[in-house]
Design a protein around this motif. Structure first.
Motif, PDB file in Angstrom:
ATOM      1  N   SER A 113      46.171  48.774   7.045  1.00  0.00           N
ATOM      2  CA  SER A 113      46.766  49.675   8.038  1.00  0.00           C
ATOM      3  C   SER A 113      47.086  48.956   9.362  1.00  0.00           C
ATOM      4  CB  SER A 113      45.839  50.857   8.301  1.00  0.00           C
ATOM      5  OG  SER A 113      44.612  50.416   8.842  1.00  0.00           O
ATOM      6  N   PHE A 114      46.524  47.778   9.577  1.00  0.00           N
ATOM      7  CA  PHE A 114      46.763  47.053  10.833  1.00  0.00           C
ATOM      8  C   PHE A 114      47.810  45.950  10.678  1.00  0.00           C
ATOM      9  CE2 PHE A 114      42.316  48.518  11.262  1.00  0.00           C
ATOM     10  CZ  PHE A 114      42.466  49.286  12.403  1.00  0.00           C
ATOM     11  N   GLU A 115      48.538  45.921   9.539  1.00  0.00           N
ATOM     12  CA  GLU A 115      49.503  44.848   9.287  1.00  0.00           C
ATOM     13  C   GLU A 115      50.604  44.784  10.331  1.00  0.00           C
ATOM     14  OE1 GLU A 115      51.093  44.988   5.329  1.00  0.00           O
ATOM     15  OE2 GLU A 115      49.431  43.811   4.535  1.00  0.00           O
ATOM     16  N   LYS A 116      51.103  45.949  10.775  1.00  0.00           N
ATOM     17  CA  LYS A 116      52.159  45.954  11.797  1.00  0.00           C
ATOM     18  C   LYS A 116      51.647  45.368  13.111  1.00  0.00           C
ATOM     19  CE  LYS A 116      55.173  49.596  10.182  1.00  0.00           C
ATOM     20  NZ  LYS A 116      55.817  50.859  10.485  1.00  0.00           N
ATOM     21  N   LYS A 117      50.423  45.723  13.491  1.00  0.00           N
ATOM     22  CA  LYS A 117      49.848  45.189  14.731  1.00  0.00           C
ATOM     23  C   LYS A 117      49.623  43.683  14.600  1.00  0.00           C
ATOM     24  CE  LYS A 117      47.680  49.316  16.544  1.00  0.00           C
ATOM     25  NZ  LYS A 117      46.461  49.931  17.031  1.00  0.00           N
ATOM     26  N   LEU A 118      49.181  43.236  13.420  1.00  0.00           N
ATOM     27  CA  LEU A 118      48.974  41.802  13.199  1.00  0.00           C
ATOM     28  C   LEU A 118      50.305  41.059  13.286  1.00  0.00           C
ATOM     29  CD1 LEU A 118      47.218  39.377  12.399  1.00  0.00           C
ATOM     30  CD2 LEU A 118      47.627  39.973  10.003  1.00  0.00           C
ATOM     31  N   GLY A 119      51.343  41.592  12.631  1.00  0.00           N
ATOM     32  CA  GLY A 119      52.674  40.974  12.685  1.00  0.00           C
ATOM     33  C   GLY A 119      53.212  40.908  14.107  1.00  0.00           C
ATOM     34  N   ALA A 120      53.009  41.984  14.882  1.00  0.00           N
ATOM     35  CA  ALA A 120      53.476  42.006  16.275  1.00  0.00           C
ATOM     36  C   ALA A 120      52.724  40.972  17.114  1.00  0.00           C
ATOM     37  CB  ALA A 120      53.300  43.399  16.864  1.00  0.00           C
ATOM     38  N   ALA A 121      51.404  40.838  16.872  1.00  0.00           N
ATOM     39  CA  ALA A 121      50.600  39.859  17.625  1.00  0.00           C
ATOM     40  C   ALA A 121      51.047  38.440  17.301  1.00  0.00           C
ATOM     41  CB  ALA A 121      49.118  40.038  17.319  1.00  0.00           C
ATOM     42  N   ILE A 122      51.301  38.163  16.014  1.00  0.00           N
ATOM     43  CA  ILE A 122      51.750  36.819  15.619  1.00  0.00           C
ATOM     44  C   ILE A 122      53.115  36.514  16.226  1.00  0.00           C
ATOM     45  CG2 ILE A 122      52.496  35.425  13.646  1.00  0.00           C
ATOM     46  CD1 ILE A 122      50.296  36.865  12.001  1.00  0.00           C
ATOM     47  N   GLU A 123      54.022  37.482  16.166  1.00  0.00           N
ATOM     48  CA  GLU A 123      55.364  37.290  16.731  1.00  0.00           C
ATOM     49  C   GLU A 123      55.303  37.061  18.241  1.00  0.00           C
ATOM     50  OE1 GLU A 123      59.381  39.945  17.149  1.00  0.00           O
ATOM     51  OE2 GLU A 123      58.224  40.165  15.295  1.00  0.00           O
ATOM     52  N   ALA A 124      54.473  37.856  18.922  1.00  0.00           N
ATOM     53  CA  ALA A 124      54.325  37.707  20.378  1.00  0.00           C
ATOM     54  C   ALA A 124      53.755  36.329  20.720  1.00  0.00           C
ATOM     55  CB  ALA A 124      53.426  38.807  20.925  1.00  0.00           C
ATOM     56  N   TYR A 125      52.749  35.891  19.964  1.00  0.00           N
ATOM     57  CA  TYR A 125      52.139  34.589  20.222  1.00  0.00           C
ATOM     58  C   TYR A 125      53.152  33.463  19.993  1.00  0.00           C
ATOM     59  CZ  TYR A 125      49.186  30.476  19.877  1.00  0.00           C
ATOM     60  OH  TYR A 125      48.646  29.238  20.054  1.00  0.00           O
ATOM     61  N   GLN A 126      53.930  33.541  18.915  1.00  0.00           N
ATOM     62  CA  GLN A 126      54.929  32.511  18.624  1.00  0.00           C
ATOM     63  C   GLN A 126      55.951  32.400  19.764  1.00  0.00           C
ATOM     64  OE1 GLN A 126      54.853  30.306  16.167  1.00  0.00           O
ATOM     65  NE2 GLN A 126      52.954  31.227  15.428  1.00  0.00           N
ATOM     66  N   LEU A 127      56.359  33.549  20.297  1.00  0.00           N
ATOM     67  CA  LEU A 127      57.314  33.549  21.405  1.00  0.00           C
ATOM     68  C   LEU A 127      56.691  32.925  22.653  1.00  0.00           C
ATOM     69  CD1 LEU A 127      60.051  34.499  22.659  1.00  0.00           C
ATOM     70  CD2 LEU A 127      58.843  36.587  23.300  1.00  0.00           C
ATOM     71  N   LEU A 128      55.464  33.327  22.969  1.00  0.00           N
ATOM     72  CA  LEU A 128      54.835  32.867  24.206  1.00  0.00           C
ATOM     73  C   LEU A 128      54.415  31.406  24.165  1.00  0.00           C
ATOM     74  CD1 LEU A 128      52.741  36.005  25.132  1.00  0.00           C
ATOM     75  CD2 LEU A 128      54.697  35.077  26.375  1.00  0.00           C
ATOM     76  N   LYS A 129      53.942  30.932  23.030  1.00  0.00           N
ATOM     77  CA  LYS A 129      53.458  29.547  22.997  1.00  0.00           C
ATOM     78  C   LYS A 129      54.607  28.541  23.202  1.00  0.00           C
ATOM     79  CE  LYS A 129      53.524  28.135  18.179  1.00  0.00           C
ATOM     80  NZ  LYS A 129      52.761  27.582  17.096  1.00  0.00           N
ATOM     81  N   GLY A 130      55.832  28.958  22.904  1.00  0.00           N
ATOM     82  CA  GLY A 130      56.984  28.103  23.142  1.00  0.00           C
ATOM     83  C   GLY A 130      57.631  28.343  24.493  1.00  0.00           C
ATOM     84  N   SER A 131      57.077  29.245  25.282  1.00  0.00           N
ATOM     85  CA  SER A 131      57.645  29.591  26.580  1.00  0.00           C
ATOM     86  C   SER A 131      57.488  28.439  27.578  1.00  0.00           C
ATOM     87  CB  SER A 131      56.907  30.836  27.123  1.00  0.00           C
ATOM     88  OG  SER A 131      57.197  31.035  28.485  1.00  0.00           O
ATOM     89  N   ARG A 132      58.446  28.345  28.505  1.00  0.00           N
ATOM     90  CA  ARG A 132      58.354  27.290  29.522  1.00  0.00           C
ATOM     91  C   ARG A 132      57.177  27.514  30.456  1.00  0.00           C
ATOM     92  NH1 ARG A 132      60.146  28.820  34.460  1.00  0.00           N
ATOM     93  NH2 ARG A 132      61.369  30.717  34.543  1.00  0.00           N
ATOM     94  N   ALA A 133      56.671  28.742  30.511  1.00  0.00           N
ATOM     95  CA  ALA A 133      55.523  29.040  31.361  1.00  0.00           C
ATOM     96  C   ALA A 133      54.268  28.334  30.855  1.00  0.00           C
ATOM     97  CB  ALA A 133      55.279  30.552  31.418  1.00  0.00           C
ATOM     98  N   PHE A 134      54.240  27.997  29.575  1.00  0.00           N
ATOM     99  CA  PHE A 134      53.063  27.321  28.995  1.00  0.00           C
ATOM    100  C   PHE A 134      53.379  25.887  28.597  1.00  0.00           C
ATOM    101  CE2 PHE A 134      52.279  31.853  28.056  1.00  0.00           C
ATOM    102  CZ  PHE A 134      51.154  32.006  28.834  1.00  0.00           C
ATOM    103  N   ALA A 135      54.511  25.358  29.057  1.00  0.00           N
ATOM    104  CA  ALA A 135      54.905  23.993  28.693  1.00  0.00           C
ATOM    105  C   ALA A 135      54.051  22.971  29.415  1.00  0.00           C
ATOM    106  CB  ALA A 135      56.365  23.770  29.028  1.00  0.00           C
TER     107      ALA A 135
END
Length: 189
Positions: A167-189
């Motif tokens: 039942s938490f698959e959508k939340k897990l997918g959203a968390a993974i997608e959010a992390y992938q976006l943020l870890k490549g952000s220039r704010a964390f470069a």
């Protein structure tokens, strides 16, 4: 073929002049300044034999006649390098924004070359802010905090940790997608 190395540095080959010291009959094979400490030009030299040039060097004092301030200035590592330098123009580039306008100095460097932006540079884009909300983080988070929060959410939502509950698959997918976006952000470069 290169010239032969001589045992005596500064020796004048085939010296024709006699030693400048009166009553010395040896040839003047070594050049010594008449006025020590004068480095404003070629100067005047005398020619001495080996024994007399050794005596000259033994009593030579570069700092003779200098005040303590002049000696200190002459011993400075930058002595002789103090010159007026011209001011460089910006050559068409806008001056850099004030450092006080930025939370991260690297943003200030990048902001100089962005067109049309002045003042505060935003650390996160709109999509990155939405990803921060998904992970439950604030904009002041650093790379370590981002990674820690991502690990917490993966452990919380992953089916292997929830007894197979999907039942938490959508939340897990959203968390993974959010992390992938943020870890490549220039704010964390």
């Amino acid at each position: 073929m290169a010239g032969r190395q001589h045992k005596w540095h500064g020796r004048v080959e085939d010296a024709r002049e006699a030693c400048a010291v009166p009553s010395c009959g040896e040839p003047g094979e070594f050049r010594a300044p008449l006025t020590p400490g004068n480095f404003d030009g070629p100067g005047q030299y005398q020619y001495l034999c080996l024994d007399h040039v050794r005596a000259f060097n033994a009593r030579y004092n570069f700092f003779e006649g200098m005040s303590p301030d002049e000696i200190e200035e002459a011993q400075s590592p930058i002595a002789g390098w103090q010159r007026q330098a011209r001011t460089f123009a910006h050559l068409g580039a806008d001056p850099a924004p004030a450092w006080s306008d930025f939370a991260d100095p690297l943003d200030a460097i990048a902001a100089r070359f962005r067109s049309g932006q002045r003042g505060r540079v935003e650390r996160f884009s709109g999509a990155e802010r939405a990803a921060l909300d998904t992970l439950g983080l604030k904009e002041d988070v650093d790379r370590t905090g981002l990674r820690k929060r991502y690990s917490e959410l993966v452990r919380k939502y992953h089916p292997d940790r929830n007894g197979g509950d999907r039942s938490f698959e959508k939340k897990l997918g959203a968390a993974i997608e959010a992390y992938q976006l943020l870890k490549g952000s220039r704010a964390f470069a």
